[in-house]
Motif scaffolding. Structure first.
Motif, PDB file in Angstrom:
ATOM      1  N   ILE A  81       0.887  -1.296  -0.051  1.00 46.36           N
ATOM      2  CA  ILE A  81      -0.092   0.180   0.002  1.00 46.36           C
ATOM      3  C   ILE A  81       0.800   1.503   0.080  1.00 46.36           C
ATOM      4  O   ILE A  81       0.561   2.284  -0.665  1.00 46.36           O
TER       5      ILE A  81
ATOM      6  N   TYR B 141       3.797   1.698  -1.115  1.00 45.00           N
ATOM      7  CA  TYR B 141       4.451   1.831  -2.420  1.00 45.00           C
ATOM      8  C   TYR B 141       3.399   2.326  -3.484  1.00 45.00           C
ATOM      9  O   TYR B 141       3.951   3.008  -4.426  1.00 45.00           O
ATOM     10  N   ALA B 142       2.169   2.165  -3.277  1.00 41.45           N
ATOM     11  CA  ALA B 142       1.159   2.627  -4.244  1.00 41.45           C
ATOM     12  C   ALA B 142       0.912   4.099  -4.281  1.00 41.45           C
ATOM     13  O   ALA B 142       0.135   4.580  -4.993  1.00 41.45           O
ATOM     14  N   ILE B 143       1.075   4.730  -3.080  1.00 44.18           N
ATOM     15  CA  ILE B 143       0.916   5.945  -2.804  1.00 44.18           C
ATOM     16  C   ILE B 143       1.660   6.855  -3.900  1.00 44.18           C
ATOM     17  O   ILE B 143       2.785   6.755  -3.907  1.00 44.18           O
ATOM     18  N   PRO B 144       1.124   7.696  -4.512  1.00 44.03           N
ATOM     19  CA  PRO B 144       1.835   8.862  -5.585  1.00 44.03           C
ATOM     20  C   PRO B 144       2.740   9.499  -4.675  1.00 44.03           C
ATOM     21  O   PRO B 144       2.269  10.192  -3.799  1.00 44.03           O
TER      22      PRO B 144
ATOM     23  N   LEU C  33       4.294  12.594  -5.515  1.00 45.48           N
ATOM     24  CA  LEU C  33       3.889  14.008  -5.417  1.00 45.48           C
ATOM     25  C   LEU C  33       3.085  14.501  -4.240  1.00 45.48           C
ATOM     26  O   LEU C  33       3.283  15.212  -3.520  1.00 45.48           O
ATOM     27  N   PRO C  34       2.083  13.797  -3.829  1.00 42.68           N
ATOM     28  CA  PRO C  34       0.839  14.258  -2.928  1.00 42.68           C
ATOM     29  C   PRO C  34       1.686  14.098  -1.616  1.00 42.68           C
ATOM     30  O   PRO C  34       1.357  14.789  -0.554  1.00 42.68           O
TER      31      PRO C  34
ATOM     32  N   VAL D  41       3.528  16.638  -0.108  1.00 41.83           N
ATOM     33  CA  VAL D  41       2.638  17.761   0.398  1.00 41.83           C
ATOM     34  C   VAL D  41       2.162  17.424   1.769  1.00 41.83           C
ATOM     35  O   VAL D  41       1.803  18.282   2.565  1.00 41.83           O
ATOM     36  N   LEU D  42       1.473  16.131   1.954  1.00 45.35           N
ATOM     37  CA  LEU D  42       0.878  15.677   2.846  1.00 45.35           C
ATOM     38  C   LEU D  42       1.688  15.384   4.341  1.00 45.35           C
ATOM     39  O   LEU D  42       1.399  15.677   5.606  1.00 45.35           O
TER      40      LEU D  42
ATOM     41  N   SER E 137      16.104   8.290  -7.921  1.00 39.24           N
ATOM     42  CA  SER E 137      15.624   8.670  -8.871  1.00 39.24           C
ATOM     43  C   SER E 137      14.312   9.368  -8.358  1.00 39.24           C
ATOM     44  O   SER E 137      14.081  10.634  -8.847  1.00 39.24           O
TER      45      SER E 137
ATOM     46  N   THR F 183      14.170  13.371  -6.934  1.00 42.14           N
ATOM     47  CA  THR F 183      13.846  14.351  -8.070  1.00 42.14           C
ATOM     48  C   THR F 183      12.526  14.881  -8.071  1.00 42.14           C
ATOM     49  O   THR F 183      12.471  16.189  -8.365  1.00 42.14           O
ATOM     50  N   VAL F 184      11.680  14.105  -7.661  1.00 40.74           N
ATOM     51  CA  VAL F 184      10.217  14.711  -7.669  1.00 40.74           C
ATOM     52  C   VAL F 184      10.318  15.802  -6.805  1.00 40.74           C
ATOM     53  O   VAL F 184       9.180  16.846  -6.757  1.00 40.74           O
TER      54      VAL F 184
ATOM     55  N   SER G 173      11.938  18.317  -6.512  1.00 40.12           N
ATOM     56  CA  SER G 173      12.161  19.511  -6.681  1.00 40.12           C
ATOM     57  C   SER G 173      10.831  20.481  -7.155  1.00 40.12           C
ATOM     58  O   SER G 173      10.796  21.585  -7.098  1.00 40.12           O
ATOM     59  N   VAL G 174       9.750  19.576  -7.346  1.00 40.92           N
ATOM     60  CA  VAL G 174       8.308  20.282  -8.065  1.00 40.92           C
ATOM     61  C   VAL G 174       7.919  21.165  -6.603  1.00 40.92           C
ATOM     62  O   VAL G 174       7.524  22.263  -6.848  1.00 40.92           O
ATOM     63  N   ILE G 175       8.262  20.640  -5.450  1.00 45.99           N
ATOM     64  CA  ILE G 175       7.833  21.504  -4.148  1.00 45.99           C
ATOM     65  C   ILE G 175       9.100  22.408  -3.766  1.00 45.99           C
ATOM     66  O   ILE G 175       8.812  22.980  -2.650  1.00 45.99           O
TER      67      ILE G 175
END
Lengths: 308, 221, 229
Positions: B56, B58-61, B63-64, B67-68, B150, B153-154, B156-158
């Protein structure tokens, strides 16, 4: 990325942002102005921040280097993400100087503002700034959202203003960041203010190269692109004139804490006076074409526009 | 090339920030996951729930989650702690399964022999199970290291600085060389640390030279 | 927590489910996109993996290539592809195929490689052709690991298909980008919950398929040993 968010539910968002930035507030230096005597302000370090937007970072670098040249100690906290994070940091005093844009910042503090024109927006912004935050002189340089089309499309339908879009017979697709869909300057605002029908295509690069490519490929006809973006000139794009005030006027404006003393303020105001609209586009073009880092571009600009 | 010649200092800085986020996350994930994996393997009733739970996670994206997590823990959105917690969540999810498989790969004979010569269960764990689990464990560690490098790197969006910053910045400025530099350095970093893992495994388990290739390969699934 | 309640309210409101950007439509877009991406990736990666596993050649190369592909940040690849291919689904589809391939490839070649050499040699001695050996001996025995690879590839793609919304009006990622940038955190959390739910559903289906059609991969060595007393 430059933010021009309009808040629908300001209170909830501010609460969330407050929670998000608790850690930052705790770590931020408590620069309470009442504890600070004028004599030791020189020995204190000024923290300069910037948005996660290359153009904004260059302006912040100019501020930082100009202050350093005037003998101040400067700490850089550049490329901070979105407005809801860094505005809190400005308000709680952990950042002392930040290049902002009059329109979007006013919309952040006062979502329902009716001000649209340059002077009105600036005056409203000065009034809406919270205690401890000062709005210095604005620059003539502008960088704002605008509806942009290709030259070919503009010529085919003789488009100059957004009004002219009502006569375009083909279906229009507006491309922009996904938050634009429900913003006042998204498809709904376009319909309400100008009576123009357009569907929406989300492209998450803030009017960047992907948006430009989509315009040129004809995947979208309209895009929200910043007016100071060098790609407007480079790709021969046309920004449509906003005759009915869908977008707020947006000038570069320094936001300062109490730590910016009279002398520092003078330095920054000199920078603002020297920064012209064409000058800002040129800075951006330098970043995109020569690919130099912000610090190098800022240094060159200060050599050409000495402030002290 | 033009971008690189003018911005190599930025590149080095971002590589350092990247590592500063990756290394603590990998170490934490490993330290959390190995005991869970061991417990899941030893207590059969714990295995399925534990593996489902990490599935479970691992299935959470990602990006959110960036923030959470700060909202849940009261952290700064762009604090290093935020990135490290998020990366540790995913890292643990990856590593628990590998750790369970690693302990499962220890031959029953070896454990029984250890018991027969009078080892306590602690001695058995430290002197027999753990060393014999190393080959499969390291294969999992390699996936952990490479995935973490890898995934960071995500962030960086925030606005958390790392090599991913080169994607967002390069994208804004339309500089392909900057995006490519970000990709190449990220992959190189992964290959270098991956090589480090292989070397470490070779030093720690001199007895498995002949088996290594097959096991290493199968653990990549 | 307040936000969780808001997210829940958003999830159960009937109005959230209908329309062009309603949950029903986003969910099916997400599912279809995931299935297509995994399908294309499997069509490319599985045969390659099986051939490599069978010939036992190029494993070092594949190991390095899958390592590099794993390290390839999907966000970076997507921006790069987007700059070349423009908006739409092609750029995210390619980026996700690259993401899914290592698991599929590794599952296929490790699965085939794990088949007992003596079993393969016995088949060869019986005069079976190489394609026949692959089809009737290696593939059935490798099936658990191949399916395992397919399962983890699907999980990765369903979570990362969020990024398709970076360049196109598709999938549950739209709620995440819109929520993130428009600060609609309830939508952001709700959208994430839907992705997790979809991932769990797909994973559950795989678990069921594995249980029904295949033997437990961990027991495999024991059953093969029986043939060589």
């Amino acid at each position: 990325m430059k933010n021009t968010h309009r808040i629908t539910s300001a209170r909830r968002v501010r609460t969330t942002a407050a929670v998000i930035t608790i850690g930052l507030a705790l770590s931020g230096c408590a620069s309470a102005s009442d504890l600070e005597s004028p004599s030791d302000s020189e020995s204190q370090t000024i923290v300069v921040g910037s948005q996660d937007y290359y153009s904004n970072e260059i302006i912040a670098e100019i501020y930082a280097q100009a202050l350093e040249a005037a003998g101040y100690d400067v700490e850089r906290d550049l490329r901070i993400g979105q407005r809801e994070v860094y505005v809190e940091e400005i308000e709680n005093g952990s950042i002392d100087l930040f290049p902002e844009y009059t329109g979007p910042l006013l919309e952040f503090w006062e979502p329902d503002t009716a001000a649209r024109l340059d002077q009105d927006v600036y005056d409203a912004l000065v009034d809406s700034a919270p205690e401890g935050v000062r709005i210095l002189d604005r620059s003539s340089a502008t960088d704002q959202d605008a509806y942009t089309v290709t030259r070919g499309f503009a010529e085919r339908y003789e488009l100059k203003t957004i009004d002219d879009l009502t006569d375009v017979p083909e279906p229009l697709v507006l491309g922009g960041n996904s938050e634009g869909e429900n913003r006042p300057n998204g498809p709904k605002g376009l319909k309400e203010t100008y009576g123009v029908d357009a569907s929406f295509a989300p492209i998450e690069d803030g009017g960047g190269p992907l948006t430009v490519k989509a315009l040129q490929d004809g995947d979208i006809q309209l895009a929200i692109i910043y007016t100071a973006d060098p790609s407007v000139q480079k790709n021969d794009l046309v920004a449509l004139e906003d005759t009915r005030g869908l977008f707020l006027a947006s000038h570069v404006v320094p936001v300062a804490s109490e730590k910016i003393d009279a002398e520092a303020e003078k330095v920054i105001n000199t920078v603002s006076a020297a920064l012209t609209p064409a000058g800002l586009v040129a800075l951006n073009a330098q970043s995109v074409d020569e690919q130099a880092p912000a610090s190098t571009i800022a240094k060159q600009w200060l050599e050409e526009n000495p402030v002290s | 090339m033009r971008w690189l010649s003018q911005n190599w200092e930025t590149l080095l800085q971002l590589t350092a920030s990247h590592l500063a986020l990756v290394l603590p996350s990998v170490v934490l994930s490993f330290l959390i996951a190995v005991p869970i994996g061991w417990a899941a393997q030893r207590r059969r009733w714990a295995r399925d729930p534990a593996l489902t739970l990490v599935g479970i996670l691992y299935a959470i994206p990602s990006l959110p989650l960036f923030v959470l997590i700060p909202v849940m823990f009261g952290l700064g959105l762009r604090s290093a702690a935020n990135a490290i917690i998020v990366l540790t969540v995913y890292g643990t999810a990856i590593m628990v399964r590998s750790a369970a498989d690693a302990f499962a790969s220890v031959p029953e004979d070896a454990r029984l022999s250890a018991a027969a010569i009078g080892h306590s269960s602690w001695q058995r764990l430290w002197m027999v199970e753990l060393p014999l689990a190393i080959p499969v464990m390291v294969a999992g560690l390699r996936v952990l290291v490479v995935s973490t490098i890898s995934m960071v790197t995500v962030a960086s969006v925030i606005g958390i600085q790392n090599l991913g910053t080169l994607f967002t910045d390069g994208f804004q400025r339309g500089i392909v060389a900057e995006v490519v530099a970000g990709l190449v350095v990220t992959v190189l970093l992964a290959l270098v640390l991956d090589g480090g893992c292989i070397l470490m495994a070779r030093l720690l388990t001199p007895w498995t030279v002949s088996q290594r290739r097959v096991r290493g390969a199968s653990a990549w699934t | 927590m307040d936000l969780i309640q808001q997210a829940f309210a958003w999830l159960i409101a009937p109005t959230s489910w209908i329309g062009d950007s309603g949950i029903a439509r986003r969910l099916s877009e997400h599912l279809v996109f995931t299935v297509v991406v995994v399908g294309v990736a499997a069509t490319i990666a599985l045969p390659v993996g099986v051939v490599i596993g069978h010939t036992r050649r190029g494993t070092t190369l594949v190991s390095a290539a899958t390592g590099a592909a794993r390290a390839m940040p999907t966000l970076g690849l997507l921006t790069l592809l987007g700059l070349g291919l423009g908006i739409g689904l092609v750029a995210p589809a390619i980026a996700l195929i690259v993401l899914a391939s290592p698991s599929l490839l590794a599952g296929a070649y490790a699965g085939v490689q794990s088949v007992d050499r003596q079993t393969v040699d016995a088949a060869r001695a019986m005069g079976m052709s190489e394609p026949a050996i692959i089809r009737t001996v290696e593939l059935p025995l490798a099936a658990p690991l191949i399916l395992g690879g397919l399962r983890s590839a699907t999980l990765q793609v369903v979570a990362t298909a969020t990024l398709a919304a970076y360049t196109s009006n598709t999938g549950l990622g739209r709620y995440i980008f819109a929520g993130l940038k428009g600060r609609e955190y309830a939508e952001l959390i709700g959208g994430s919950a839907l992705i997790v739910a979809l991932a769990l559903l797909l994973d559950g289906i795989f678990a069921l398929v594995q249980r029904v059609t295949l033997r437990d991969p961990h027991r495999l060595p024991v059953t093969t040993e029986r043939h060589h007393p």
